[in-house]
Design an enzyme around this catalytic site. Structure first.
Site, PDB file in Angstrom:
ATOM      1  CE  LYS A  22      -3.637   0.182   2.872  1.00 55.76           C
ATOM      2  NZ  LYS A  22      -4.994   0.405   2.332  1.00 55.76           N
ATOM      3  NE  ARG A 335      -5.313  -4.785  -3.472  1.00 56.40           N
ATOM      4  CZ  ARG A 335      -5.909  -5.028  -2.344  1.00 56.40           C
ATOM      5  NH1 ARG A 335      -5.237  -5.002  -1.221  1.00 56.40           N
ATOM      6  NH2 ARG A 335      -7.183  -5.298  -2.290  1.00 56.40           N
ATOM      7  NE  ARG A 574       2.821 -45.609  -8.930  1.00 59.25           N
ATOM      8  CZ  ARG A 574       2.523 -44.317  -8.978  1.00 59.25           C
ATOM      9  NH1 ARG A 574       1.572 -43.884  -9.784  1.00 59.25           N
ATOM     10  NH2 ARG A 574       3.177 -43.446  -8.225  1.00 59.25           N
ATOM     11  CB  SER A 780      12.709 -42.065 -13.326  1.00 63.53           C
ATOM     12  OG  SER A 780      11.517 -41.374 -13.033  1.00 63.53           O
ATOM     13  CG  ASN A 784       5.401 -40.070  -4.809  1.00 63.71           C
ATOM     14  OD1 ASN A 784       5.361 -38.845  -4.850  1.00 63.71           O
ATOM     15  ND2 ASN A 784       4.777 -40.835  -5.689  1.00 63.71           N
ATOM     16  CG  ASP A 785       8.918 -45.017  -2.252  1.00 63.75           C
ATOM     17  OD1 ASP A 785       8.503 -45.234  -1.101  1.00 63.75           O
ATOM     18  OD2 ASP A 785       8.511 -45.621  -3.254  1.00 63.75           O
ATOM     19  CB  CYS A 848       7.981 -40.854 -12.320  1.00 62.62           C
ATOM     20  SG  CYS A 848       8.849 -42.049 -11.312  1.00 62.62           S
ATOM     21  CE1 TYR A 868      10.579 -38.811 -17.103  1.00 62.88           C
ATOM     22  CE2 TYR A 868      12.683 -38.854 -18.263  1.00 62.88           C
ATOM     23  CZ  TYR A 868      11.749 -39.475 -17.440  1.00 62.88           C
ATOM     24  OH  TYR A 868      11.980 -40.728 -16.958  1.00 62.88           O
TER      25      TYR A 868
HETATM   26  C1  PEP Z   1       7.754 -42.559  -6.076  1.00 60.95           C
HETATM   27  O1  PEP Z   1       8.139 -43.186  -5.101  1.00 60.95           O
HETATM   28  O2  PEP Z   1       7.923 -41.338  -6.214  1.00 60.95           O
HETATM   29  C2  PEP Z   1       7.047 -43.248  -7.166  1.00 60.95           C
HETATM   30  C3  PEP Z   1       6.730 -42.614  -8.269  1.00 60.95           C
HETATM   31  O3  PEP Z   1       6.679 -44.535  -6.940  1.00 60.95           O
HETATM   32  P1  PEP Z   1       5.447 -44.968  -6.048  1.00 60.95           P
HETATM   33  O4  PEP Z   1       4.671 -43.762  -5.690  1.00 60.95           O
HETATM   34  O5  PEP Z   1       4.660 -45.920  -6.884  1.00 60.95           O
HETATM   35  O6  PEP Z   1       6.116 -45.628  -4.899  1.00 60.95           O
HETATM   36 MG    MG Z   2       8.254 -45.352  -5.247  1.00 66.72          MG
END
Ligand code: PEP
Ligand code: MG
Length: 895
Positions: A22, A335, A574, A780, A784-785, A848, A868
């Site tokens: 502001k 703004r 998968r 890759s 997640n894991d 991934c 990617y």
């Molecule tokens: C991961 O672990 O990021 C992955 C893509 O495999 P998943 O989620 O199937 O364990």
């Molecule tokens: Mg995994």
């Protein structure tokens, strides 16, 4: 020492860190020669110093006094003087806009003497006393922390004593009486009289604004909007311009374009004889700017000219607050305006067409999150629907839920998984938690710039506001429609934020036009303006991005959709579903198999089934790479539940009908039972523990690819090994894959290239990536894991158990499963990529995990120069857009 206080003439719009948004924009407008009441800004540094020490920084009061003297010089008035007093407003203003979250005190400088001076000088005692009661009310609530209801109750008592309902029905004597009542409330509540000394008022108000940085609602808002907690707010002190001086005065808010749809044309709400907070609070229903044109053409013309100038200067849609004091226009704020996702896309391409911005800038004006919002479904307008009423379309989307009438109930119901629509007469900042919890917000009062509308748009919540036809009774928890129909708490309603319609019951929803466009069922040239804008900006993003975007798809249907959405291959297929359903029985046989021969018999049955699965996938991804991950989940996921099977076997034993297979299976289930299955027999470990399993999968893949190629297609298989932690594991599996390749070659004459790579989803894999790269054609990251194992957070459990506590405590700003933890997990990504490529220059590296479709994470993967990202089909457009933005804009800060 650097000063704490800065006159508007000394700032500019770039100085947001120090002056807040502001203050910086007031300075910018002042220097553009736009009519802004003079004033000064107390900077964020002062606030930080105050919050750290708990007392006003040394020298601040003296600096404020100096700038007040300058302001007195400019206005020819003295703060709080008995005759013709200077009055000031004291407003918060942080770097990032936090609408309604912090405090404002107006009319500072009024006291028992100057109220008379103001009355005499303006010849308008009603106005003077109205201003004084407002000061007392705001000061009492904000500075002294008294409950606002005391003031509202006193006002209601006077109104009902007179038999009136509106605040404009109170005359000077009523307002004098109200002032006396308010002073009493202050004395009783705070133990002291309202300070008559204007400087004490001013410093008290400044301190209250500083403190409001840490109010509950401000803290909650910052957490949601990911605004850092340590920025602090600036405080703007400005000569008052009065919108409440009579019918030739008023206050308004306006946008240079429609913030809901992005359509061209000025747009706003105006309230005669009112101060700014009345407009936003939705106390009275507002007029449109066309009404202002009718009653005050000169002010309207000047306003429109200023808005045009501001838009060209800022090169963006601006929102403004203005006041007309006795026919003279003042700008109180501008703004770059908040907007819906729809408006963001439309405004970006319109500004591009108008030549105000270039393509790269247009791309920065939209975000992946906004695109994701546009992909939400809309109501289906073809079915039968019971229209209850129509309000204003304040924030688009289709929301269905049960009606609830207070924010605490909204939160409680939502926590039980019940979708709710929060219905209020109007919302105020204390409703934030309810608005966060609700699917949609419905109000009966206030315009498109009311609190409900502004906040809902900011959060991407569906909102219908100002549905005047509804009589909302929050105490009785119900609303009544014009036809007398009563909807009580718990009944389902549907609200359409794009049309303002409110329906009884649940209305069916249909896909968004943007999704239909991506699906190919609407051509861009035949689409509505929003589809056209999306089409254009996606083309710009695709032309800029370096990152490839692939999809996580396990079957031909998802693969085809992903392809229509622009996926350039599959980054993760998968394969677990290929062992489920009817095939589960084969897995049981595999586990019970005694010796290689029995195992091979099972593989011989599985192979042709899975080969068919892969053929379909390769066909739908013809010409594009397909990364197929060998079996990953713990084996017990394919076996019967331990408890159920135990009961079955126990019962069978008692009745003397025990089946040998079940008894053996139970023993196997016991044997395979694990305390921590996510850290147990899964991924590459399965492939090693069950010889021939990965070979069978690889053979099915490579034979499928050969068949597709023989039929004239183009298959590019990439076989990916999960959960590798050591290069030896990968080497072991590679041998099996070579066997499979050999067998496929024997059966099929076509030449076929394939790659063998690994997921990097364990810290050890990232840390030994240099070795692993020797045996891998690609990497890759399974983020997640990798997040799970780096933090030691069970990915299936923690988000619902203690993450909310972690967020409240500020330990986490956002779940690391949603946005990549750059510092920790991100470091492993960097090490893994760099060391892998050191061994094998040009090594192909992708992602991934879920992060592949998260906007902020995509920017990180661009920075790390991955090849990617791969994400779910619906996130593919989001990833494409953000990958383009990451290159063209550099940063990921989209606020
Ligand atoms: C991961 O672990 O990021 C992955 C893509 O495999 P998943 O989620 O199937 O364990
Ligand atoms: Mg995994």
């Amino acid at each position: 020492m650097a000063p704490f206080v800065h006159d508007f003439e000394d700032g500019n719009r770039e100085a947001k860190d120090l002056l807040g948004g502001k203050g910086a924009n007031l300075a910018e407008m002042t220097n553009l020669g736009i009519p802004v009441p003079p004033g000064f800004t107390i900077d964020t540094e002062s606030c930080r110093a105050y919050l750290a020490a708990g007392t006003m920084p040394k020298g601040l009061a003296a600096e404020v006094a100096e700038h007040v003297t300058t302001l007195e010089g400019k206005t020819g008035r003295t703060l709080g003087a008995a005759a013709d007093p200077l009055l000031v407003s004291v407003r918060s203003g942080a770097k990032f806009s936090m609408p309604g979250m912090m405090e404002t005190v107006l009319n500072v400088g009024l006291n028992d003497a100057s109220v008379e001076g103001l009355a005499a000088q303006t010849g308008n005692p009603r106005f003077a006393w109205d201003s004084y009661r407002r000061l007392l009310q705001m000061y009492g609530k904000t500075v002294l922390g008294l409950d606002g209801e005391h003031f509202e109750d006193a006002m209601d008592a006077i109104k009902s004593g007179k038999g009136v309902t509106g605040d404009l029905d109170l005359d000077t004597d009523d307002l004098r009486a109200l002032v006396t009542a308010y002073k009493g409330i202050i004395r009783d509540g705070s133990g002291a009289d309202f300070p008559q000394d204007p400087t004490a008022q001013l410093l008290g108000a400044v301190e209250a604004v500083f403190n409001s940085w840490n109010s509950d609602r401000a803290v909650l808002y910052r957490r949601r909007e990911r605004i850092p907690a340590d920025l602090g707010t600036a405080v703007n002190v400005q000569a008052m311009a009065f919108g409440n001086r009579g019918l030739d005065s008023g206050s308004g808010v306006a946008f240079t374009r429609d913030p809901a749809t992005g359509a061209r044309g000025v747009y706003g709400d105006y309230l005669q004889n009112a101060q700014g907070e009345d407009v936003v609070a939705g106390i009275r229903n507002t007029m449109t700017l066309e009404d202002l044109q009718r009653i005050d053409q000169a002010s309207y013309d000047e306003l429109v000219a200023i808005m045009d100038r501001l838009e060209k200067h800022y090169k963006d849609m601006c929102d403004i607050e203005f006041t007309v004091e006795d026919g003279k226009l003042f700008m109180l704020q501008t703004r770059v305006g908040k907007r819906t996702a729809e408006a963001a896309f439309r405004i970006a391409t319109d500004l591009l067409d108008e030549g105000l911005i270039d393509e790269d800038e247009a791309l920065q004006r939209v975000t992946g999150d906004q695109l994701a919002q546009l992909m939400f479904p809309h109501f289906d307008h073809t079915g039968a629907r019971a229209l209850l009423a129509k309000g204003m379309s304040a924030s688009p989307g289709a929301a269905v839920g049960i009606a609830v009438f207070d924010s605490d109930t909204a939160v409680a119901k939502a926590a039980d998984g019940i979708p709710v629509i929060l219905v209020r007469r109007e919302t105020n900042p204390d409703d934030l938690h309810g608005m966060v919890a609700a699917q949609g917000i419905l109000t009966s009062r206030g315009g498109k710039t009311s609190h409900a509308a502004v906040v809902a748009r900011g959060m991407g919540r569906t909102c219908v506001c100002g549905a005047e036809a509804l009589d909302v009774d929050t105490k009785a928890k119900r609303f009544t429609t014009p036809t007398g129909l009563v909807i009580t708490e718990g009944e389902t309603i549907s609200i359409d934020g794009s049309t303002g319609e409110i329906f009884a019951g649940e209305v069916a929803v249909k896909p968004s036009p943007v999704v239909q466009y991506f699906e190919g069922s609407i051509a861009a040239e035949n689409g509505d303006p929003i589809v056209k804008s999306v089409h254009r900006l996606m083309a710009i993003a695709d032309s800029r991005r370096r990152l490839r975007v692939r999809a996580n798809a396990d079957n031909a249907e998802d693969a085809s959709r992903a392809r229509r959405f622009g996926a350039e291959g599959i980054g993760l297929c998968r394969t677990e579903h290929m062992f489920l359903g009817d095939r589960r029985e084969l897995v049981e046989r595999l586990i019970l198999a005694e010796g290689a021969e029995e195992r091979q018999a099972v593989f011989d049955e599985l192979l042709p089934l899975q080969r068919e699965d892969f053929i379909e996938i390769f066909r739908s991804m013809d010409g594009l790479p397909v990364t197929i991950r060998l079996l990953d989940p713990p084996l017990h996921e394919f076996l019967p539940d331990l408890t159920e099977l135990s009961v079955k076997v126990a019962v069978a034993e008692v009745t003397g009908h025990a089946i040998d297979k079940d008894t053996k299976l139970l023993a196997a289930v016991h044997r395979l039972h694990e305390q921590n299955p996510m850290l147990g027999l899964r991924g590459v470990r399965l492939g090693i523990a069950i010889p021939g399993l990965f070979e069978m999968q690889s053979q099915a893949i490579l034979e499928a690819a050969a068949i597709v190629t023989e039929q004239g297609g183009h298959a590019f298989p990439e076989i990916m090994v999960p959960l590798v932690g050591a290069v030896e594991e990968l080497r072991n599996i590679r041998e099996e894959i070579s066997e499979a390749a050999h067998e496929a070659r024997v059966k099929h004459s076509v030449h076929l290239d394939h790659l063998v790579g690994t997921m990097i989803e364990l810290p050890r894999a990232a840390l030994t990536a240099g070795d692993i790269a020797e045996a891998a054609d690609f990497f890759s990251f399974g983020t997640n894991d990798l997040t799970q194992t780096t933090w030691g957070f069970s990915r299936d459990d923690v988000e619902s158990s203690f993450f909310s506590r972690y967020m409240e405590a500020g330990i986490l700003g956002v779940s690391p499963f949603e946005t990549i933890d750059r510092v920790g997990v991100g470091r492993l990504v960097r090490i893994g990529t760099d060391e892998g490529r050191r061994t094998k220059p040009g090594l192909k590296v992708g992602v991934c995990g879920e992060h592949g479709g998260d906007p902020e994470s995509v920017h990180f993967f661009e920075e790390r120069k991955l090849d990617y990202v791969s994400c779910s089909p619906f996130r593919v457009p989001v990833a494409r857009l953000e990958a383009g933005r990451a290159v063209s804009g550099g940063g990921s800060d989209t606020r």
